[in-house]
Design a protein around this motif. Structure first.
Motif, PDB file in Angstrom:
ATOM      1  N   UNK A  72      44.134  49.760  73.448  1.00 53.41           N
ATOM      2  CA  UNK A  72      45.422  50.441  73.235  1.00 53.41           C
ATOM      3  C   UNK A  72      45.224  51.913  72.941  1.00 53.41           C
ATOM      4  N   UNK A  73      44.258  52.160  72.031  1.00 50.81           N
ATOM      5  CA  UNK A  73      43.918  53.556  71.717  1.00 50.81           C
ATOM      6  C   UNK A  73      43.536  54.325  72.989  1.00 50.81           C
ATOM      7  N   UNK A  74      42.677  53.657  73.810  1.00 53.59           N
ATOM      8  CA  UNK A  74      42.202  54.305  75.028  1.00 53.59           C
ATOM      9  C   UNK A  74      43.359  54.571  75.969  1.00 53.59           C
ATOM     10  N   UNK A  75      44.235  53.580  76.083  1.00 53.26           N
ATOM     11  CA  UNK A  75      45.384  53.766  76.977  1.00 53.26           C
ATOM     12  C   UNK A  75      46.210  54.975  76.553  1.00 53.26           C
ATOM     13  N   UNK A  76      46.463  55.072  75.232  1.00 52.35           N
ATOM     14  CA  UNK A  76      47.291  56.199  74.775  1.00 52.35           C
ATOM     15  C   UNK A  76      46.603  57.523  75.009  1.00 52.35           C
ATOM     16  N   UNK A  77      45.271  57.555  74.808  1.00 52.36           N
ATOM     17  CA  UNK A  77      44.559  58.807  75.063  1.00 52.36           C
ATOM     18  C   UNK A  77      44.681  59.213  76.526  1.00 52.36           C
ATOM     19  N   UNK A  78      44.431  58.245  77.418  1.00 56.15           N
ATOM     20  CA  UNK A  78      44.504  58.555  78.850  1.00 56.15           C
ATOM     21  C   UNK A  78      45.916  58.977  79.228  1.00 56.15           C
ATOM     22  N   UNK A  79      46.918  58.252  78.714  1.00 52.74           N
ATOM     23  CA  UNK A  79      48.310  58.581  79.058  1.00 52.74           C
ATOM     24  C   UNK A  79      48.677  59.970  78.560  1.00 52.74           C
ATOM     25  N   UNK A  80      48.193  60.335  77.366  1.00 55.23           N
ATOM     26  CA  UNK A  80      48.508  61.666  76.842  1.00 55.23           C
ATOM     27  C   UNK A  80      47.864  62.753  77.687  1.00 55.23           C
ATOM     28  N   UNK A  81      46.609  62.507  78.104  1.00 57.56           N
ATOM     29  CA  UNK A  81      45.948  63.507  78.954  1.00 57.56           C
ATOM     30  C   UNK A  81      46.695  63.649  80.275  1.00 57.56           C
ATOM     31  N   UNK A  82      47.121  62.501  80.847  1.00 52.04           N
ATOM     32  CA  UNK A  82      47.890  62.547  82.093  1.00 52.04           C
ATOM     33  C   UNK A  82      49.180  63.321  81.888  1.00 52.04           C
ATOM     34  N   UNK A  83      49.828  63.100  80.739  1.00 55.93           N
ATOM     35  CA  UNK A  83      51.095  63.791  80.465  1.00 55.93           C
ATOM     36  C   UNK A  83      50.877  65.295  80.357  1.00 55.93           C
ATOM     37  N   UNK A  84      49.754  65.698  79.752  1.00 59.24           N
ATOM     38  CA  UNK A  84      49.457  67.138  79.674  1.00 59.24           C
ATOM     39  C   UNK A  84      49.314  67.714  81.076  1.00 59.24           C
ATOM     40  N   UNK A  85      48.627  66.963  81.957  1.00 62.01           N
ATOM     41  CA  UNK A  85      48.506  67.424  83.339  1.00 62.01           C
ATOM     42  C   UNK A  85      49.863  67.567  84.003  1.00 62.01           C
ATOM     43  N   UNK A  86      50.737  66.565  83.789  1.00 64.33           N
ATOM     44  CA  UNK A  86      52.068  66.612  84.396  1.00 64.33           C
ATOM     45  C   UNK A  86      52.861  67.797  83.860  1.00 64.33           C
ATOM     46  N   UNK A  87      52.684  68.090  82.567  1.00 64.71           N
ATOM     47  CA  UNK A  87      53.423  69.211  81.984  1.00 64.71           C
ATOM     48  C   UNK A  87      52.922  70.531  82.562  1.00 64.71           C
ATOM     49  N   UNK A  88      51.613  70.595  82.859  1.00 65.22           N
ATOM     50  CA  UNK A  88      51.069  71.875  83.349  1.00 65.22           C
ATOM     51  C   UNK A  88      51.460  72.147  84.805  1.00 65.22           C
TER      52      UNK A  88
END
Lengths: 193, 90, 109
Positions: free
Chosen positions: B1-17
């Motif tokens: 779960x922790x890993x999923x949230x980390x990956x999802x947050x990194x993906x979200x940062x990419x989407x925001x950029x």
């Protein structure tokens, strides 16, 4: 909710109920946001709710403003609006997704204008918001009963001018839904105003 | 779960950029403002994700709500300002 | 946290991220400001709502969940209004939408 402009005498008891309902909702909002339930914090909340209610009901204003003052009087059918809007939003997202991800984007934008008889200003705002969130249309300008709308494709524009959305909003706010969308036309020249 | 949230947050940062390209290159000033608004709206989701990552979600929910209100007010104010500019110059 | 809860929330978050990705690509790809507003209003709003709903599911019933629901309702109302304000400013300022070339020619006369 009555439509007649001179219904002030019969409305006082109803709007009193809405007044206390609105205060209760504001207090509930305070309780959710603060998360502390001792006498001091709830007391602060009561003061804040009092200030907000005073600000909202303070000025005399025109007759129409007075009618629109209690938002709850217009929004008590709001729960019926959310599911319908959610379905429309998912449809709209799907359409834009297909347009954006197809290699040659199948766009044919146009601007249309139509008039819509809505019972009061909250209904007008809701209609403009709904136009923005329904498939392929985005409200550009709202001026009284006149709406100018940007549509992604011609088909979206035609669907909007048929008036299903406007009729739904008018019915939601207690109007008959007649004349919900009329005088619809495409602005071919894109002339000013 | 922790890993999923980390990956999802990194993906979200990419989407925001991604829309940042529009902020830099956007032909009109409104393109830039729209891209900034879209980035701000997605940042609300990013703040909530951070709340889960740091395990202090109750605090970050408040921050997200305040950020949403601020983003909305800023968008409205800037839109009004640019319309005024045109009225004053014409 | 039950397994079903985790599965539903992961699904909602992934769908929300994909929708937001589409919104970002739309802002990059679409030809003019007015069509980009469509990507920014509809797609982004839906994407954020999916993401936050995923977080609501995993949070369960609590005060923070109530705050998230308030945030969802606020975004649903405020995001389209903010985009509308921008589009209105551009429209009143005299910017005109991009159109397909053949249509622009036939309507020009």
């Amino acid at each position: 909710m009555s439509n007649d402009p001179s219904g002030n005498s019969s409305k006082t008891s109803v709007s009193r109920g809405f007044f206390w309902g609105e205060a209760a909702i504001l207090l509930l909002f305070w309780l959710v946001m603060s998360g502390k339930y001792d006498a001091l914090h709830i007391g602060f909340g009561l003061i804040a709710v009092g200030i907000v209610m005073w600000l909202q009901y303070r000025s005399p204003g025109s007759a129409e403003e007075k009618k629109d003052k209690s938002l709850l009087a217009h929004f008590h059918r709001f729960p019926f609006y959310i599911p319908w809007l959610s379905v429309q939003m998912i449809k709209a997202t799907w359409q834009v997704t297909i347009i954006v991800l197809s290699p040659r984007m199948n766009l044919d934008p146009c601007v249309v204008e139509f008039k819509s008889a809505q019972p009061h200003s909250v209904a007008r705002v809701t209609l403009a918001n709904s136009i923005t969130l329904t498939p392929g249309t985005l409200s550009l300008k709202v001026d009284g009963d006149r709406y100018q709308v940007h549509a992604l494709t011609g088909r979206n524009a035609d669907e909007l001018l048929e008036g299903a959305i406007a009729r739904h909003i008018a019915r939601l706010f207690g109007a008959s839904g007649e004349r919900a969308a009329y005088d619809g036309k495409r602005l071919a020249e894109f002339e000013d105003d | 779960m922790e890993i999923f949230f980390t990956v999802a947050t990194i993906a979200l940062v990419g989407i925001i950029l991604l829309p940042f390209y529009r902020v830099v290159r956007g032909p009109t000033v409104f393109d830039r403002l729209l891209a900034i608004g879209a980035m701000g709206a997605k940042t609300i989701g990013l703040v909530c994700m951070f709340g889960f990552l740091y395990g202090r979600f109750d605090m970050f929910a408040d921050i997200a709500l305040a950020y949403a209100v601020l983003n909305f007010i800023a968008g409205i104010a800037v839109a009004k300002y640019f319309r005024r500019e045109r009225e004053a110059s014409s | 946290m039950s397994l079903l809860q985790i599965a539903v929330s992961v699904g909602l978050i992934v769908v929300g991220l994909l929708i937001m990705l589409v919104g970002s690509i739309g802002i990059l790809r679409l030809p003019d400001f007015f069509s980009r507003t469509h990507a920014a209003s509809k797609v982004d709003t839906t994407g954020i709502i999916f993401l936050l709903l995923g977080l609501v599911v995993i949070e369960g019933v609590s005060l923070a969940m109530a705050k998230l629901l308030i945030a969802i309702a606020f975004i649903m109302l405020a995001n389209p209004v903010a985009v509308h304000a921008l589009a209105r400013a551009a429209w009143l300022r005299g910017d005109r939408p991009w159109r397909k070339e053949e249509r622009a020619e036939t309507n020009g006369k």
